[in-house]
Design an enzyme around this catalytic site. Sequence first.
Site, PDB file in Angstrom:
ATOM      1  CB  ALA A 120       0.777 -19.182  -1.256  1.00 29.32           C
ATOM      2  CB  CYS A 121       5.898 -16.931  -2.431  1.00 32.01           C
ATOM      3  SG  CYS A 121       4.964 -15.613  -3.193  1.00 32.01           S
ATOM      4  CE1 TYR A 147       7.838 -12.258   1.195  1.00 31.87           C
ATOM      5  CE2 TYR A 147       6.469 -13.714  -0.141  1.00 31.87           C
ATOM      6  CZ  TYR A 147       6.637 -12.925   0.972  1.00 31.87           C
ATOM      7  OH  TYR A 147       5.598 -12.787   1.869  1.00 31.87           O
ATOM      8  CB  ALA A 191      -2.652  -7.551  -7.176  1.00 34.19           C
ATOM      9  CE  LYS A 198      -1.674   0.145 -11.206  1.00 27.38           C
ATOM     10  NZ  LYS A 198      -1.105  -0.796 -12.180  1.00 27.38           N
ATOM     11  NE  ARG A 281       1.174 -18.615  -5.175  1.00 28.26           N
ATOM     12  CZ  ARG A 281       2.343 -19.129  -5.546  1.00 28.26           C
ATOM     13  NH1 ARG A 281       2.429 -20.371  -5.956  1.00 28.26           N
ATOM     14  NH2 ARG A 281       3.422 -18.403  -5.509  1.00 28.26           N
TER      15      ARG A 281
HETATM   16  P1  NAD Z   1       4.073  -5.436   5.890  1.00 27.28           P
HETATM   17  O1  NAD Z   1       5.227  -5.031   5.034  1.00 27.28           O
HETATM   18  O2  NAD Z   1       2.905  -4.525   5.964  1.00 27.28           O
HETATM   19  O3  NAD Z   1       4.584  -5.723   7.374  1.00 27.28           O
HETATM   20  C1  NAD Z   1       5.865  -6.206   7.651  1.00 27.28           C
HETATM   21  C2  NAD Z   1       6.452  -5.327   8.718  1.00 27.28           C
HETATM   22  O4  NAD Z   1       7.766  -5.815   9.049  1.00 27.28           O
HETATM   23  C3  NAD Z   1       6.627  -3.864   8.277  1.00 27.28           C
HETATM   24  O5  NAD Z   1       5.893  -2.983   9.102  1.00 27.28           O
HETATM   25  C4  NAD Z   1       8.114  -3.618   8.388  1.00 27.28           C
HETATM   26  O6  NAD Z   1       8.467  -2.319   8.837  1.00 27.28           O
HETATM   27  C5  NAD Z   1       8.515  -4.689   9.405  1.00 27.28           C
HETATM   28  N1  NAD Z   1       9.953  -4.939   9.341  1.00 27.28           N
HETATM   29  C6  NAD Z   1      10.706  -5.141   8.237  1.00 27.28           C
HETATM   30  N2  NAD Z   1      11.996  -5.246   8.576  1.00 27.28           N
HETATM   31  C7  NAD Z   1      12.054  -5.129   9.922  1.00 27.28           C
HETATM   32  C8  NAD Z   1      13.139  -5.131  10.845  1.00 27.28           C
HETATM   33  N3  NAD Z   1      14.401  -5.282  10.452  1.00 27.28           N
HETATM   34  N4  NAD Z   1      12.848  -4.967  12.163  1.00 27.28           N
HETATM   35  C9  NAD Z   1      11.552  -4.779  12.581  1.00 27.28           C
HETATM   36  N5  NAD Z   1      10.512  -4.763  11.729  1.00 27.28           N
HETATM   37  C10 NAD Z   1      10.759  -4.924  10.414  1.00 27.28           C
HETATM   38  O7  NAD Z   1       3.652  -6.885   5.410  1.00 27.28           O
HETATM   39  P2  NAD Z   1       2.336  -7.730   5.742  1.00 27.28           P
HETATM   40  O8  NAD Z   1       1.527  -7.770   4.507  1.00 27.28           O
HETATM   41  O9  NAD Z   1       1.727  -7.266   7.000  1.00 27.28           O
HETATM   42  O10 NAD Z   1       2.978  -9.164   5.938  1.00 27.28           O
HETATM   43  C11 NAD Z   1       3.256  -9.703   7.231  1.00 27.28           C
HETATM   44  C12 NAD Z   1       3.944 -11.046   7.062  1.00 27.28           C
HETATM   45  O11 NAD Z   1       3.118 -11.928   6.302  1.00 27.28           O
HETATM   46  C13 NAD Z   1       5.271 -10.972   6.320  1.00 27.28           C
HETATM   47  O12 NAD Z   1       6.167 -11.891   6.879  1.00 27.28           O
HETATM   48  C14 NAD Z   1       4.914 -11.402   4.910  1.00 27.28           C
HETATM   49  O13 NAD Z   1       5.994 -11.932   4.206  1.00 27.28           O
HETATM   50  C15 NAD Z   1       3.835 -12.434   5.189  1.00 27.28           C
HETATM   51  N6  NAD Z   1       2.921 -12.623   4.051  1.00 27.28           N
HETATM   52  C16 NAD Z   1       2.101 -11.595   3.668  1.00 27.28           C
HETATM   53  C17 NAD Z   1       1.243 -11.778   2.600  1.00 27.28           C
HETATM   54  C18 NAD Z   1       0.312 -10.673   2.146  1.00 27.28           C
HETATM   55  O14 NAD Z   1      -0.440 -10.896   1.200  1.00 27.28           O
HETATM   56  N7  NAD Z   1       0.314  -9.515   2.763  1.00 27.28           N
HETATM   57  C19 NAD Z   1       1.220 -13.006   1.919  1.00 27.28           C
HETATM   58  C20 NAD Z   1       2.071 -14.014   2.330  1.00 27.28           C
HETATM   59  C21 NAD Z   1       2.911 -13.829   3.417  1.00 27.28           C
END
Ligand code: NAD
Length: 319
Positions: A120-121, A147, A191, A198, A281
């Site tokens: 959503a960003c 991002y 958050a 916290k 949002r």
């Molecule tokens: P997370 O950080 O827990 O998981 C992402 C994983 O990607 C991590 O385990 C990290 O080690 C791995 N990673 C990073 N660089 C890498 C590389 N070079 N090679 C292999 N692995 C690599 O994040 P998440 O919360 O599980 O998010 C998953 C996806 O969803 C992401 O793309 C994130 O941007 C997207 N997303 C998450 C949220 C949220 O609220 N969590 C919201 C919007 C979008």
Amino acid sequence: MKRAVVCGAGGFIGHHLVALLKSRNYWVRGVDIKQQEFEDSAADEFELLDLRDPEACKKALACEAGPIDEVYQLAADMGGMGFIHSAECEIMTNSALVNIQMINAASAANIARYFFSSSACVYRDQPIGDNYLSEDDAYPALPDNEYGWEKLYAERMARSFARNRNIEVRIARFQNCYGPYGTWEGGREKAPAAICRKVSSAGDGGQIEVWGDGSALRVYTYVSDLCEGIYQLMQSDITEPTNIGSDEIVSVNELVSTVAEVAKVHVAVKHIDGPVGVQARYHTTDRIRSIGWEAKVSLREGIEKTYPWIASQVEKDAL
Ligand code: NAD
């Protein structure tokens, strides 16, 4: 039996997605640069690979038993607002490299279906009381942070492959996701996890610090709802980017009171300066609802599942 590769399987959402795919009888390979920290992966195979490297992407998709049917690309260098504001160069470099190399490798390996996890960003900041944004309102583009710009670029990258290289692409724009087995400390936490930590650390009668005045409005989606949405979208015919998020819009202050209620404590809140992110949002979910998806877990129910896990981590950490 279908075969799937989940990139980012060592992370929060990827880890839960592997479990969902296993429950639907898939053979699953998890791939990540690191192992999951908190729970063993349910994946049949787990490969430690740096997906910025094209050879690693190729390896992630090679399978002697037969072709991989579905690739779920969730790997990203990401975190909550604190991380997003302090690590712009890392996000713009690392996540873009992973997304460029993975879609190229998937196309070269003739993968039939590819999922990309957007956010959503990609949408602009919204004032409180603004209209609901549909997927088309991502343009004209004005994401609030780098991002979001990287996600928009990666969406376009994936869609250009869908148009030109015979690969089916599905793109979801996630709202904030929370649940157990996610990062809860160290600067990358989001958050809901930060507030749970916290509140648990402060205890009854304690005080917690919250960035901003707490009026910012957010949608928090429980991880099982999000993973179900990812799965249903992947099986659907929807080729356009698709919002996935709960319909509950709450302020950060309401998130804090929900966590405190679940923890059965009273905490004082000290509002301090910090990277709050957007003010509000509002997003439509008509597209994902058109295939029968809806969020089933309320914020209260989701925090009831998440808080005890984070409180147990805080307790373990204190020993
Ligand atoms: P997370 O950080 O827990 O998981 C992402 C994983 O990607 C991590 O385990 C990290 O080690 C791995 N990673 C990073 N660089 C890498 C590389 N070079 N090679 C292999 N692995 C690599 O994040 P998440 O919360 O599980 O998010 C998953 C996806 O969803 C992401 O793309 C994130 O941007 C997207 N997303 C998450 C949220 C949220 O609220 N969590 C919201 C919007 C979008």
